[in-house]
Design an enzyme around this catalytic site. Structure first.
Site, PDB file in Angstrom:
ATOM      1  N   GLY A  26     -13.001  -8.425 -16.084  1.00  0.00           N
ATOM      2  CA  GLY A  26     -12.937  -8.763 -14.657  1.00  0.00           C
ATOM      3  C   GLY A  26     -14.221  -8.385 -13.937  1.00  0.00           C
ATOM      4  O   GLY A  26     -14.576  -7.208 -13.882  1.00  0.00           O
TER       5      GLY A  26
ATOM      6  N   SER B 118       0.797  -1.240   0.000  1.00  0.00           N
ATOM      7  CA  SER B 118       0.000   0.000   0.000  1.00  0.00           C
ATOM      8  C   SER B 118       0.829   1.289   0.000  1.00  0.00           C
ATOM      9  O   SER B 118       1.771   1.446   0.763  1.00  0.00           O
ATOM     10  CB  SER B 118      -0.926   0.017   1.204  1.00  0.00           C
ATOM     11  OG  SER B 118      -1.672   1.217   1.156  1.00  0.00           O
TER      12      SER B 118
ATOM     13  N   ASP C 235     -14.194   4.630  -4.592  1.00  0.00           N
ATOM     14  CA  ASP C 235     -13.546   3.998  -5.748  1.00  0.00           C
ATOM     15  C   ASP C 235     -14.258   4.382  -7.056  1.00  0.00           C
ATOM     16  O   ASP C 235     -13.604   4.762  -8.035  1.00  0.00           O
ATOM     17  CB  ASP C 235     -13.590   2.468  -5.624  1.00  0.00           C
ATOM     18  CG  ASP C 235     -12.471   1.913  -4.746  1.00  0.00           C
ATOM     19  OD1 ASP C 235     -11.420   2.579  -4.633  1.00  0.00           O
ATOM     20  OD2 ASP C 235     -12.650   0.820  -4.181  1.00  0.00           O
TER      21      ASP C 235
ATOM     22  N   LYS D 280     -13.686  -5.148   1.642  1.00  0.00           N
ATOM     23  CA  LYS D 280     -14.583  -4.077   1.167  1.00  0.00           C
ATOM     24  C   LYS D 280     -16.069  -4.449   1.245  1.00  0.00           C
ATOM     25  O   LYS D 280     -16.904  -3.584   1.481  1.00  0.00           O
ATOM     26  CB  LYS D 280     -14.239  -3.689  -0.274  1.00  0.00           C
ATOM     27  CG  LYS D 280     -12.945  -2.898  -0.396  1.00  0.00           C
ATOM     28  CD  LYS D 280     -12.723  -2.432  -1.822  1.00  0.00           C
ATOM     29  CE  LYS D 280     -11.369  -1.789  -1.970  1.00  0.00           C
ATOM     30  NZ  LYS D 280     -11.139  -1.233  -3.310  1.00  0.00           N
TER      31      LYS D 280
HETATM   32  P1  NAP Z   1     -11.091  -9.546  -7.808  1.00  0.00           P
HETATM   33  O1  NAP Z   1     -12.276  -9.442  -6.888  1.00  0.00           O
HETATM   34  O2  NAP Z   1     -10.111 -10.641  -7.672  1.00  0.00           O
HETATM   35  O3  NAP Z   1     -11.729  -9.591  -9.291  1.00  0.00           O
HETATM   36  C1  NAP Z   1     -10.982  -9.770 -10.464  1.00  0.00           C
HETATM   37  C2  NAP Z   1     -11.795 -10.609 -11.442  1.00  0.00           C
HETATM   38  O4  NAP Z   1     -11.089 -10.693 -12.677  1.00  0.00           O
HETATM   39  C3  NAP Z   1     -12.019 -12.043 -10.968  1.00  0.00           C
HETATM   40  O5  NAP Z   1     -13.348 -12.415 -11.249  1.00  0.00           O
HETATM   41  C4  NAP Z   1     -11.030 -12.823 -11.825  1.00  0.00           C
HETATM   42  O6  NAP Z   1     -11.400 -14.175 -12.004  1.00  0.00           O
HETATM   43  C5  NAP Z   1     -11.136 -12.052 -13.119  1.00  0.00           C
HETATM   44  N1  NAP Z   1     -10.050 -12.294 -14.071  1.00  0.00           N
HETATM   45  C6  NAP Z   1      -8.803 -12.819 -13.846  1.00  0.00           C
HETATM   46  N2  NAP Z   1      -8.115 -12.852 -15.020  1.00  0.00           N
HETATM   47  C7  NAP Z   1      -8.909 -12.340 -15.977  1.00  0.00           C
HETATM   48  C8  NAP Z   1      -8.749 -12.107 -17.370  1.00  0.00           C
HETATM   49  N3  NAP Z   1      -7.612 -12.393 -18.022  1.00  0.00           N
HETATM   50  N4  NAP Z   1      -9.793 -11.569 -18.049  1.00  0.00           N
HETATM   51  C9  NAP Z   1     -10.953 -11.263 -17.423  1.00  0.00           C
HETATM   52  N5  NAP Z   1     -11.160 -11.464 -16.097  1.00  0.00           N
HETATM   53  C10 NAP Z   1     -10.157 -11.986 -15.380  1.00  0.00           C
HETATM   54  O7  NAP Z   1     -10.224  -8.196  -7.754  1.00  0.00           O
HETATM   55  P2  NAP Z   1     -10.758  -6.695  -7.554  1.00  0.00           P
HETATM   56  O8  NAP Z   1     -10.821  -6.372  -6.119  1.00  0.00           O
HETATM   57  O9  NAP Z   1     -11.983  -6.502  -8.383  1.00  0.00           O
HETATM   58  O10 NAP Z   1      -9.520  -5.874  -8.151  1.00  0.00           O
HETATM   59  C11 NAP Z   1      -9.108  -6.049  -9.499  1.00  0.00           C
HETATM   60  C12 NAP Z   1      -7.837  -5.264  -9.762  1.00  0.00           C
HETATM   61  O11 NAP Z   1      -8.116  -3.867  -9.679  1.00  0.00           O
HETATM   62  C13 NAP Z   1      -6.722  -5.526  -8.738  1.00  0.00           C
HETATM   63  O12 NAP Z   1      -5.491  -5.593  -9.439  1.00  0.00           O
HETATM   64  C14 NAP Z   1      -6.750  -4.311  -7.844  1.00  0.00           C
HETATM   65  O13 NAP Z   1      -5.475  -4.023  -7.277  1.00  0.00           O
HETATM   66  C15 NAP Z   1      -7.137  -3.241  -8.871  1.00  0.00           C
HETATM   67  N6  NAP Z   1      -7.759  -2.073  -8.244  1.00  0.00           N
HETATM   68  C16 NAP Z   1      -7.183  -0.865  -8.493  1.00  0.00           C
HETATM   69  C17 NAP Z   1      -7.743   0.285  -7.952  1.00  0.00           C
HETATM   70  C18 NAP Z   1      -7.118   1.614  -8.261  1.00  0.00           C
HETATM   71  O14 NAP Z   1      -7.392   2.576  -7.532  1.00  0.00           O
HETATM   72  N7  NAP Z   1      -6.328   1.737  -9.309  1.00  0.00           N
HETATM   73  C19 NAP Z   1      -8.886   0.195  -7.135  1.00  0.00           C
HETATM   74  C20 NAP Z   1      -9.458  -1.056  -6.906  1.00  0.00           C
HETATM   75  C21 NAP Z   1      -8.875  -2.194  -7.472  1.00  0.00           C
HETATM   76  P3  NAP Z   1     -10.813 -15.273 -10.942  1.00  0.00           P
HETATM   77  O15 NAP Z   1     -11.315 -14.850  -9.584  1.00  0.00           O
HETATM   78  O16 NAP Z   1     -11.399 -16.533 -11.425  1.00  0.00           O
HETATM   79  O17 NAP Z   1      -9.322 -15.210 -11.053  1.00  0.00           O
END
Ligand code: NAP
Length: 273
Positions: free
Chosen positions: A126, A14, A101, A65
């Protein structure tokens, strides 16, 4: 001194403490921001502990969250629509949950990418928590359509069903007609593997705006692919800073010193890489 915390698990990555502490220092506010790792099994007790300590507020990150919601007294309508809270304000003992967010993403899209989602076709990769926050926010900001692609089609279907979007299987066809492509999957986070969430044969086009939520590395493989195709490539660091700036205002009631937070975030990222 007032204390603001970040709870999540794990938290080694973080950069929020650096961003918020720089902002407190700049405005000479008697606040400190601390990162507290909270194991999922201890979440209920941890929130009760923060309440007992009269914490001024706290941020919430993965994996808490959604699961933090039952331990709060109230949540905003937007946080309810998104189904997740990333910022909690302690209002005289009442814990109020917010989601910054979604608004942080929209602000970044407008300000950092110069992209207004009104009337635009948006494709999200995703269907996790971040994908949901984005889908709800884009809908509320008048996107023409939201398509969702996930490696598990059922997950995309479930999210699409709850936000009025559509789940897609043919990624190339969808990209060809999209205006905005967002990576809301964690693929690309590990610079060593340098992976892209897109399968190898997929082609991007130059009218596309590609927004990658992954911000470390700053330029992911997906963003390199976008640039190579002549598309606009935007890092998720903007969203991270803007959700933090919005949370800062929730905690302190003051406008955030955005450029100070941005500088601190960039410095903290450089120190980590
Ligand atoms: P999450 O709950 O793990 O959701 C990600 C989803 O993407 C899961 O359903 C996953 O499937 C799927 N996935 C994996 N590989 C994929 C692909 N190649 N194509 C399509 N879908 C795919 O994670 P999250 O909390 O939503 O966060 C997602 C990302 O956003 C993280 O890297 C996080 O750090 C980032 N984020 C950034 C910010 C920012 O401020 N920039 C804010 C929030 C989140 P599986 O579970 O089956 O693997």
């Amino acid at each position: 001194m007032k204390t603001v915390a970040l709870i999540g698990y794990p938290l080694g990555h973080s950069i929020s403490p650096a961003m918020h502490n720089a902002a407190f220092k700049h405005l000479k506010l008697d606040y400190e921001y601390v990162a507290l790792e909270v194991n999922p099994d201890d979440l209920k007790e941890a929130v009760a502990g923060l309440r007992a300590l009269h914490i001024a507020g706290f941020n919430v990150t993965i994996p808490h969250k959604e699961t933090v919601v039952p331990y709060l007294d109230e949540i905003t309508k937007l946080a309810r629509d998104i189904g997740a809270v990333n910022t909690v304000q302690n209002q005289e003992g009442q814990l109020i949950g917010y989601n910054t967010d979604g608004p942080g993403f929209i602000e970044s899209l407008l300000e950092d990418a110069g992209f207004d989602p009104t009337g635009k076709k948006c494709l999200i990769l995703g269907a996790g928590g971040a994908g949901r926050a984005l889908a709800v926010s884009l809908m509320q900001n008048n996107a023409k359509s939201i398509s969702i692609y996930d490696i598990l089609f059922e997950k995309a279907e479930s999210l699409a069903g709850s936000v009025g979007g559509k789940a897609v299987k043919d990624l190339q066809k969808e990209i060809d007609s999209a205006n905005l492509l967002i990576n809301a999957s964690p693929i690309g986070m590990n610079p060593k593997t340098d992976a892209s969430p897109l399968p190898e044969n997929i082609k991007l086009h130059k009218k596309l705006c590609v927004y990658d939520l992954v911000y470390n590395p700053y330029e992911t493989k997906l963003l390199k692919e976008a640039k190579a195709a002549g598309a606009k490539a935007v890092s998720g660091l903007g969203m991270l800073i803007r959700q933090g700036a919005l949370a800062f205002t929730v905690f302190t009631g003051k406008p955030a010193p955005y450029y100070i937070m941005r500088e601190a975030a960039l410095e903290a990222l450089a120190a980590k890489s």
